[in-house]
Design a protein around this motif. Sequence first.
Motif, PDB file in Angstrom:
ATOM      1  N   ASN A   1     -15.259  15.993  -4.482  1.00  0.00           N
ATOM      2  CA  ASN A   1     -13.806  15.910  -4.588  1.00  0.00           C
ATOM      3  C   ASN A   1     -13.379  15.621  -6.021  1.00  0.00           C
ATOM      4  O   ASN A   1     -12.392  16.151  -6.517  1.00  0.00           O
ATOM      5  N   GLN A   2     -14.157  14.759  -6.700  1.00  0.00           N
ATOM      6  CA  GLN A   2     -13.817  14.450  -8.088  1.00  0.00           C
ATOM      7  C   GLN A   2     -14.030  15.645  -8.984  1.00  0.00           C
ATOM      8  O   GLN A   2     -13.346  15.841  -9.971  1.00  0.00           O
ATOM      9  N   ALA A   3     -15.049  16.504  -8.651  1.00  0.00           N
ATOM     10  CA  ALA A   3     -15.371  17.641  -9.522  1.00  0.00           C
ATOM     11  C   ALA A   3     -14.276  18.686  -9.508  1.00  0.00           C
ATOM     12  O   ALA A   3     -14.073  19.377 -10.488  1.00  0.00           O
TER      13      ALA A   3
ATOM     14  N   GLU B   1       3.098  16.787 -14.064  1.00  0.00           N
ATOM     15  CA  GLU B   1       1.795  16.124 -14.152  1.00  0.00           C
ATOM     16  C   GLU B   1       1.167  16.287 -15.542  1.00  0.00           C
ATOM     17  O   GLU B   1       1.351  17.311 -16.196  1.00  0.00           O
ATOM     18  N   GLU B   2       0.418  15.245 -15.954  1.00  0.00           N
ATOM     19  CA  GLU B   2      -0.339  15.280 -17.193  1.00  0.00           C
ATOM     20  C   GLU B   2      -1.792  14.920 -16.883  1.00  0.00           C
ATOM     21  O   GLU B   2      -2.065  14.052 -16.054  1.00  0.00           O
ATOM     22  N   PHE B   3      -2.733  15.602 -17.547  1.00  0.00           N
ATOM     23  CA  PHE B   3      -4.148  15.393 -17.288  1.00  0.00           C
ATOM     24  C   PHE B   3      -4.877  15.151 -18.613  1.00  0.00           C
ATOM     25  O   PHE B   3      -4.627  15.834 -19.609  1.00  0.00           O
ATOM     26  N   ARG B   4      -5.790  14.187 -18.577  1.00  0.00           N
ATOM     27  CA  ARG B   4      -6.614  13.883 -19.755  1.00  0.00           C
ATOM     28  C   ARG B   4      -8.104  14.017 -19.474  1.00  0.00           C
ATOM     29  O   ARG B   4      -8.892  14.246 -20.393  1.00  0.00           O
ATOM     30  N   ASP B   5      -8.514  13.834 -18.212  1.00  0.00           N
ATOM     31  CA  ASP B   5      -9.934  13.924 -17.883  1.00  0.00           C
ATOM     32  C   ASP B   5     -10.069  14.502 -16.483  1.00  0.00           C
ATOM     33  O   ASP B   5      -9.091  14.692 -15.759  1.00  0.00           O
TER      34      ASP B   5
ATOM     35  N   CYS C   1     -11.104  19.206 -18.088  1.00  0.00           N
ATOM     36  CA  CYS C   1     -10.945  18.461 -19.336  1.00  0.00           C
ATOM     37  C   CYS C   1     -12.290  18.077 -19.938  1.00  0.00           C
ATOM     38  O   CYS C   1     -12.417  17.987 -21.161  1.00  0.00           O
ATOM     39  N   THR C   2     -13.309  17.861 -19.094  1.00  0.00           N
ATOM     40  CA  THR C   2     -14.621  17.450 -19.606  1.00  0.00           C
ATOM     41  C   THR C   2     -15.309  18.602 -20.324  1.00  0.00           C
ATOM     42  O   THR C   2     -15.809  18.451 -21.432  1.00  0.00           O
ATOM     43  N   GLN C   3     -15.340  19.772 -19.684  1.00  0.00           N
ATOM     44  CA  GLN C   3     -15.991  20.947 -20.272  1.00  0.00           C
ATOM     45  C   GLN C   3     -15.078  21.703 -21.230  1.00  0.00           C
ATOM     46  O   GLN C   3     -15.499  22.703 -21.825  1.00  0.00           O
TER      47      GLN C   3
END
Length: 512
Positions: A344-346, A398-402, A479-481
Amino acid sequence: MGLTWGCGCPNLTSHARGLLTSLITLLLLQLGSAQLRLEGPGHPLTATVGQDVVLPCHLSPQRDARDLEVRWIRRTISETVHHYRNGEDLYREQMEAYAGRTELARDGLSAGSLDLRITGLRPSDDGQYFCTVKNADAYDEAIVELEVSATGTDPHLSLGGYEAGGIQVLCRSAGWYPLPQLLWRDARGQHLPSVSQTHSQDQEGLFEIEGAVIVTGSVEGPLSCVVRSSRLQQDRESSLDIAAPFFHNAQPWMVALALVLVLLAVSIGLGVYLFRKQAAQSRELGESLQSLPPAPGEVVSVREGLVWVGSGGLCAGGSGVLEEQLEPVKQAAEMEEKDARLENQAAELVKVTLDPDTAHPGLVVSQDNCSVICKSEWQQVPDTPERFDIWWCMLGHEEFRDGRHCWLVEVEGEQLKDSRWSVGVVRASVKRNRWNKTIPKNGIWALQYYEGQLISLTWPHTLLSLSPVPTRIWVCLDCTQRQVSFLNADNGVQIFTFTEASFNGESIRPLF
């Protein structure tokens, strides 16, 4: 001097007639000079990457153009390719991509020729050009279509591993523009279906394409890979003849796989039998435990064959089974729950809502902030720094950082030839009150539908050959990749992926 005007002008002196003729001629010249009309070639021009090309444009009827202002542009005046005025070339407003590469044919200006030479063609030079001319009284423009192309290398064929009962064959070719087709043919000329096909662009904008096919022993004769340019009507072809021993080598692998599958089936069957037997014994023990009164302060409950006694120890159904023997069962259950959480986190599916405070005045947002439509009349909205006032755009709340986040976007209505829409993500700090190129360098990663085509907003832009153009699109932000991917929501096929995106540690917001 008195003049009498009548039919045939019998009393008009020769001097008066000459004066009248001069006045009429002067008037006609003034009327003619106020009108400017340009003509282009009337058909697309074709040229090859690296060559020079002349874009033709001339005044009709012919007249001296040395005192006129001539400007060649791409789409808007801010995209100036070449500028001429008052007898000199002006390079201050010229696009950086054309610096030192353009030349106006000065010797033809006196005859009304406004031809423009572009040297060292690049893939980014492909597209429409506007030849414009004006003076104090008139203006006109003509369109010149330039089709740039490049023929790539001969296809390189190589063998992969054994797969799906056959041998995987790979084909790769580079140096193409625009994106070519990759086809597989057997010895009889019959087309074979590809199992995969990918492409990429280098820094110069040239395409590399790679495809794979699975070949079985039933395919006789040489296998051919054809890379075809639809614009040039030109093919590059290479062939490979796979010897029969390659297919024999695949048989032991298939036998080993079959043996593994049989052993796996036996193991699963034995495991199911033991699990059912243990569950039956657990129920019997649970029933016997439930017949006993609980100790003071304890609560007894049975959950899936396991007996929990208050906050005390864990017991298992079946006689003589100790708690430590159940530890592998607990660990397996905990591992399964952990894997589910990680999954779910992925790929977290998020519901994105629209931010009306960022919407261009020409965009109308629904009350639930879930849909937006374009209107010809601008809305009366507060003028704030957050609002787009040049681009017809808006952002999501919405805003995303990770992490990795996906949301679904649907485009309603017919795909008209002249309609345009975009979807993607931007850095939260993207400029909203001035013109910027919609490219990753400026913090924008998006797809755009324009003039019946779907393109990715790379630099230069990449044409995506999809038919029909999808209207339900998954937007996935990793965001990670540092990747932004787009998938067709109807069939799950990947449309395009931006890699190594320069997020610069900023928040990323959905773009519409």
